[in-house]
Design a protein around this motif. Structure first.
Motif, PDB file in Angstrom:
ATOM      1  N   THR A   1      -0.505 -10.273   5.322  1.00  0.00           N
ATOM      2  CA  THR A   1      -0.925  -8.891   4.958  1.00  0.00           C
ATOM      3  C   THR A   1      -2.117  -8.471   5.012  1.00  0.00           C
ATOM      4  O   THR A   1      -2.968  -9.381   4.634  1.00  0.00           O
ATOM      5  CB  THR A   1      -0.287  -8.847   3.438  1.00  0.00           C
ATOM      6  OG1 THR A   1       0.929  -9.173   3.330  1.00  0.00           O
ATOM      7  CG2 THR A   1      -0.504  -7.087   2.978  1.00  0.00           C
ATOM      8  N   ARG A   2      -2.348  -7.594   5.681  1.00  0.00           N
ATOM      9  CA  ARG A   2      -4.049  -7.283   5.843  1.00  0.00           C
ATOM     10  C   ARG A   2      -4.318  -5.774   5.322  1.00  0.00           C
ATOM     11  O   ARG A   2      -5.501  -5.597   5.118  1.00  0.00           O
ATOM     12  CB  ARG A   2      -4.310  -7.021   7.582  1.00  0.00           C
ATOM     13  CG  ARG A   2      -4.111  -8.128   8.310  1.00  0.00           C
ATOM     14  CD  ARG A   2      -5.343  -9.050   8.115  1.00  0.00           C
ATOM     15  NE  ARG A   2      -5.068 -10.467   8.756  1.00  0.00           N
ATOM     16  CZ  ARG A   2      -4.792 -11.419   8.065  1.00  0.00           C
ATOM     17  NH1 ARG A   2      -4.576 -11.436   6.534  1.00  0.00           N
ATOM     18  NH2 ARG A   2      -4.368 -12.535   8.585  1.00  0.00           N
ATOM     19  N   LEU A   3      -3.291  -4.821   5.193  1.00  0.00           N
ATOM     20  CA  LEU A   3      -3.380  -3.399   4.775  1.00  0.00           C
ATOM     21  C   LEU A   3      -2.411  -3.085   3.945  1.00  0.00           C
ATOM     22  O   LEU A   3      -1.220  -3.290   4.130  1.00  0.00           O
ATOM     23  CB  LEU A   3      -3.584  -2.600   6.027  1.00  0.00           C
ATOM     24  CG  LEU A   3      -4.646  -2.719   7.000  1.00  0.00           C
ATOM     25  CD1 LEU A   3      -4.343  -1.703   8.225  1.00  0.00           C
ATOM     26  CD2 LEU A   3      -5.970  -2.386   6.417  1.00  0.00           C
ATOM     27  N   VAL A   4      -2.503  -2.308   2.842  1.00  0.00           N
ATOM     28  CA  VAL A   4      -1.591  -1.714   1.981  1.00  0.00           C
ATOM     29  C   VAL A   4      -2.023  -0.286   1.881  1.00  0.00           C
ATOM     30  O   VAL A   4      -3.071  -0.194   1.635  1.00  0.00           O
ATOM     31  CB  VAL A   4      -1.718  -2.246   0.558  1.00  0.00           C
ATOM     32  CG1 VAL A   4      -1.025  -1.439  -0.386  1.00  0.00           C
ATOM     33  CG2 VAL A   4      -1.085  -3.870   0.623  1.00  0.00           C
ATOM     34  N   PHE A   5      -1.174   0.544   2.394  1.00  0.00           N
ATOM     35  CA  PHE A   5      -1.413   1.790   2.232  1.00  0.00           C
ATOM     36  C   PHE A   5      -0.679   2.780   1.208  1.00  0.00           C
ATOM     37  O   PHE A   5       0.345   2.537   1.008  1.00  0.00           O
ATOM     38  CB  PHE A   5      -0.789   2.728   3.694  1.00  0.00           C
ATOM     39  CG  PHE A   5      -1.718   2.304   4.710  1.00  0.00           C
ATOM     40  CD1 PHE A   5      -2.753   3.186   5.320  1.00  0.00           C
ATOM     41  CD2 PHE A   5      -1.189   1.092   5.602  1.00  0.00           C
ATOM     42  CE1 PHE A   5      -3.522   2.685   6.357  1.00  0.00           C
ATOM     43  CE2 PHE A   5      -2.039   1.080   6.885  1.00  0.00           C
ATOM     44  CZ  PHE A   5      -3.157   1.785   7.088  1.00  0.00           C
ATOM     45  N   VAL A   6      -1.364   3.420   0.274  1.00  0.00           N
ATOM     46  CA  VAL A   6      -0.692   4.025  -0.790  1.00  0.00           C
ATOM     47  C   VAL A   6      -1.325   5.562  -0.682  1.00  0.00           C
ATOM     48  O   VAL A   6      -2.495   5.935  -0.656  1.00  0.00           O
ATOM     49  CB  VAL A   6      -1.433   3.704  -2.079  1.00  0.00           C
ATOM     50  CG1 VAL A   6      -0.505   4.344  -3.132  1.00  0.00           C
ATOM     51  CG2 VAL A   6      -0.666   2.148  -2.291  1.00  0.00           C
ATOM     52  N   THR A   7      -0.343   6.382  -0.597  1.00  0.00           N
ATOM     53  CA  THR A   7      -0.670   7.818  -0.544  1.00  0.00           C
ATOM     54  C   THR A   7      -0.626   8.314  -1.937  1.00  0.00           C
ATOM     55  O   THR A   7       0.364   8.167  -2.451  1.00  0.00           O
ATOM     56  CB  THR A   7       0.364   8.608   0.157  1.00  0.00           C
ATOM     57  OG1 THR A   7       0.882   7.894   1.225  1.00  0.00           O
ATOM     58  CG2 THR A   7      -0.132   9.916   0.890  1.00  0.00           C
ATOM     59  N   ASN A   8      -1.754   8.958  -2.370  1.00  0.00           N
ATOM     60  CA  ASN A   8      -1.601   9.211  -3.931  1.00  0.00           C
ATOM     61  C   ASN A   8      -2.499  10.384  -4.001  1.00  0.00           C
ATOM     62  O   ASN A   8      -3.583  10.494  -3.691  1.00  0.00           O
ATOM     63  CB  ASN A   8      -2.323   8.339  -4.671  1.00  0.00           C
ATOM     64  CG  ASN A   8      -2.120   8.233  -5.961  1.00  0.00           C
ATOM     65  OD1 ASN A   8      -0.941   8.756  -6.469  1.00  0.00           O
ATOM     66  ND2 ASN A   8      -2.981   7.937  -6.948  1.00  0.00           N
TER      67      ASN A   8
END
Ligand code: PLP
Length: 374
Positions: free
Chosen positions: A162-169
């Motif tokens: 895992t390199r990136l975690v995207f959270v739209t907030n």
């Protein structure tokens, strides 16, 4: 015994072929902008600012017409100073892009190689996955029970690739949000090698004191990037300008692959003017706050579930009975000149996303849906 056939070599193909995975990507589908029989339908399908934009931004755009022969400032220095000053950020940690969309693509390109993975919410914004797949990365979708980002579901998907975690907030298309404390818990649970990307495109519309735009979390972290846009509350979607606040080494890496003149003179100067126009921003927010609450209540009164929204749109669930479905409601509204967003492509076939409009638009949508539901 089965005979294994090797995939055909791209060098031997009879024409240039895209690299593996590209043709598996489902292209991004923008909100509709045309309704048959209407020259100017009411567009509530792309979360644009219904009030337009700041007059000062428009004047800056027009003034830029005198310099169409010139390249823009590749570092966006005036805008860099303006954003840094407005939010109290270090100028050298900002990256500007041709909309947030470009910044998100650049982040993917900097961090992902084939075999890596990214994690995003189940109903997350489509752009993250497109960019990641273009890099040969796997996309993992964390379930969103009750249409909300769930920190534990995300953490449960993390592995060594895992390199990136995207959270739209606040999240798109649900409009729901997680608190600053939940975001901090997510960050604390991630290995330092994983970059947490907080896409705060709609942060200006979130007014709950427990909401946080992520900038303070990003300030001291080695692995948090916050992205922001001028397309929503500032009403400059046509100009394509967004930015990221990143750790200094990440900003440096992104800048190395950023097209050198990716943001135009007009976009940079209109954005500087927009940032200074608090009156327009406040009016935009007041309109959204008032009519978001009204729409939520009215649509609820029709017996429809409305997700609690902190953005400039609401997500509403239609019945499943034939004649009453979301797709049919979307078509009915379009026949009356109102464009809203079907979100089946986000895995929400029973829902519609409706951007907050002017008073008359919001009232018309409720009247039309009342008629539609019979
Ligand atoms: C969650 C989210 N992020 C990013 C964007 C893209 O913004 P921009 O217009 O800056 O490319 C959008 C646009 O709809 C969005 O909804």
């Amino acid at each position: 015994m089965a005979v294994m056939t090797a995939p055909p070599s791209r060098a031997m193909a009879d024409r240039p072929t895209p690299k593996p995975g590209i043709l598996d990507i489902v292209p991004y589908k923008p909100g509709k902008s045309k309704a048959e029989g209407f020259d100017n339908p009411v567009k509530l399908s792309s979360n644009e600012n219904i009030l337009g934009c700041s007059e000062a931004a428009k004047a800056a755009f027009i003034a830029a017409a005198g310099r169409l022969n010139l390249y823009p400032d590749g570092r966006s220095d005036a805008l860099r100073e303006a954003v840094a000053g407005k939010y109290g950020l270090e100028p050298e940690r900002l990256v500007f892009g041709d909309g947030t969309d470009e910044v998100l693509h650049l982040i993917n390109q900097v961090y992902l190689e084939p075999g890596d993975n990214i994690i995003q919410g189940q109903y997350g914004f489509g752009a993250y996955a497109i960019g990641a797949r273009a890099c040969g990365a796997e996309v993992r979708f964390a379930p969103e029970p009750n249409l909300r980002i769930d920190v534990d579901e995300i953490l449960g998907l993390v592995d060594e690739r895992t390199r990136l975690v995207f959270v739209t907030n606040p999240a798109n298309p649900t409009g729901t949000w997680i608190s600053g404390a939940e975001m901090a818990r997510l960050h604390a649970g991630l290995p330092p090698s994983v970059m947490l990307v907080i896409d705060a495109a709609y942060a200006e519309f979130a007014n709950d004191p427990a909401f946080d735009d992520g900038l303070s979390l990003a300030r001291d972290a080695v692995n948090v990037i916050v992205t922001r846009t001028f397309s929503k509350i500032y009403g400059l979607a046509a100009l394509r300008i967004g930015w990221a606040y990143a750790p200094a080494d990440a900003a440096d890496a992104i800048d190395r692959i950023r097209p050198p003149f990716n943001t135009s003179i007009a976009a940079q100067e209109a954005a500087v003017a927009a940032l200074a126009d608090d009156d327009f921003k406040n009016r935009s927010l007041a309109l959204v706050e008032r009519w978001r609450a009204w729409l939520t209540q009215q649509l609820g009164g029709l017996g429809l579930d409305v997700a609690p929204s902190a953005a400039n749109y609401v997500l509403v669930r239609l019945p499943t009975a034939p004649g009453k479905t979301a797709a049919e409601a979307e078509a009915f509204l379009a026949r009356h000149g109102y464009l809203v967003r079907g979100v089946a492509g986000y895995g929400l076939p029973e829902h519609l996303r409706i951007t907050i409009g002017l008073e008359e638009h919001n009232r018309a949508v409720v009247d039309l849906l009342t008629r539609f539901l019979g």
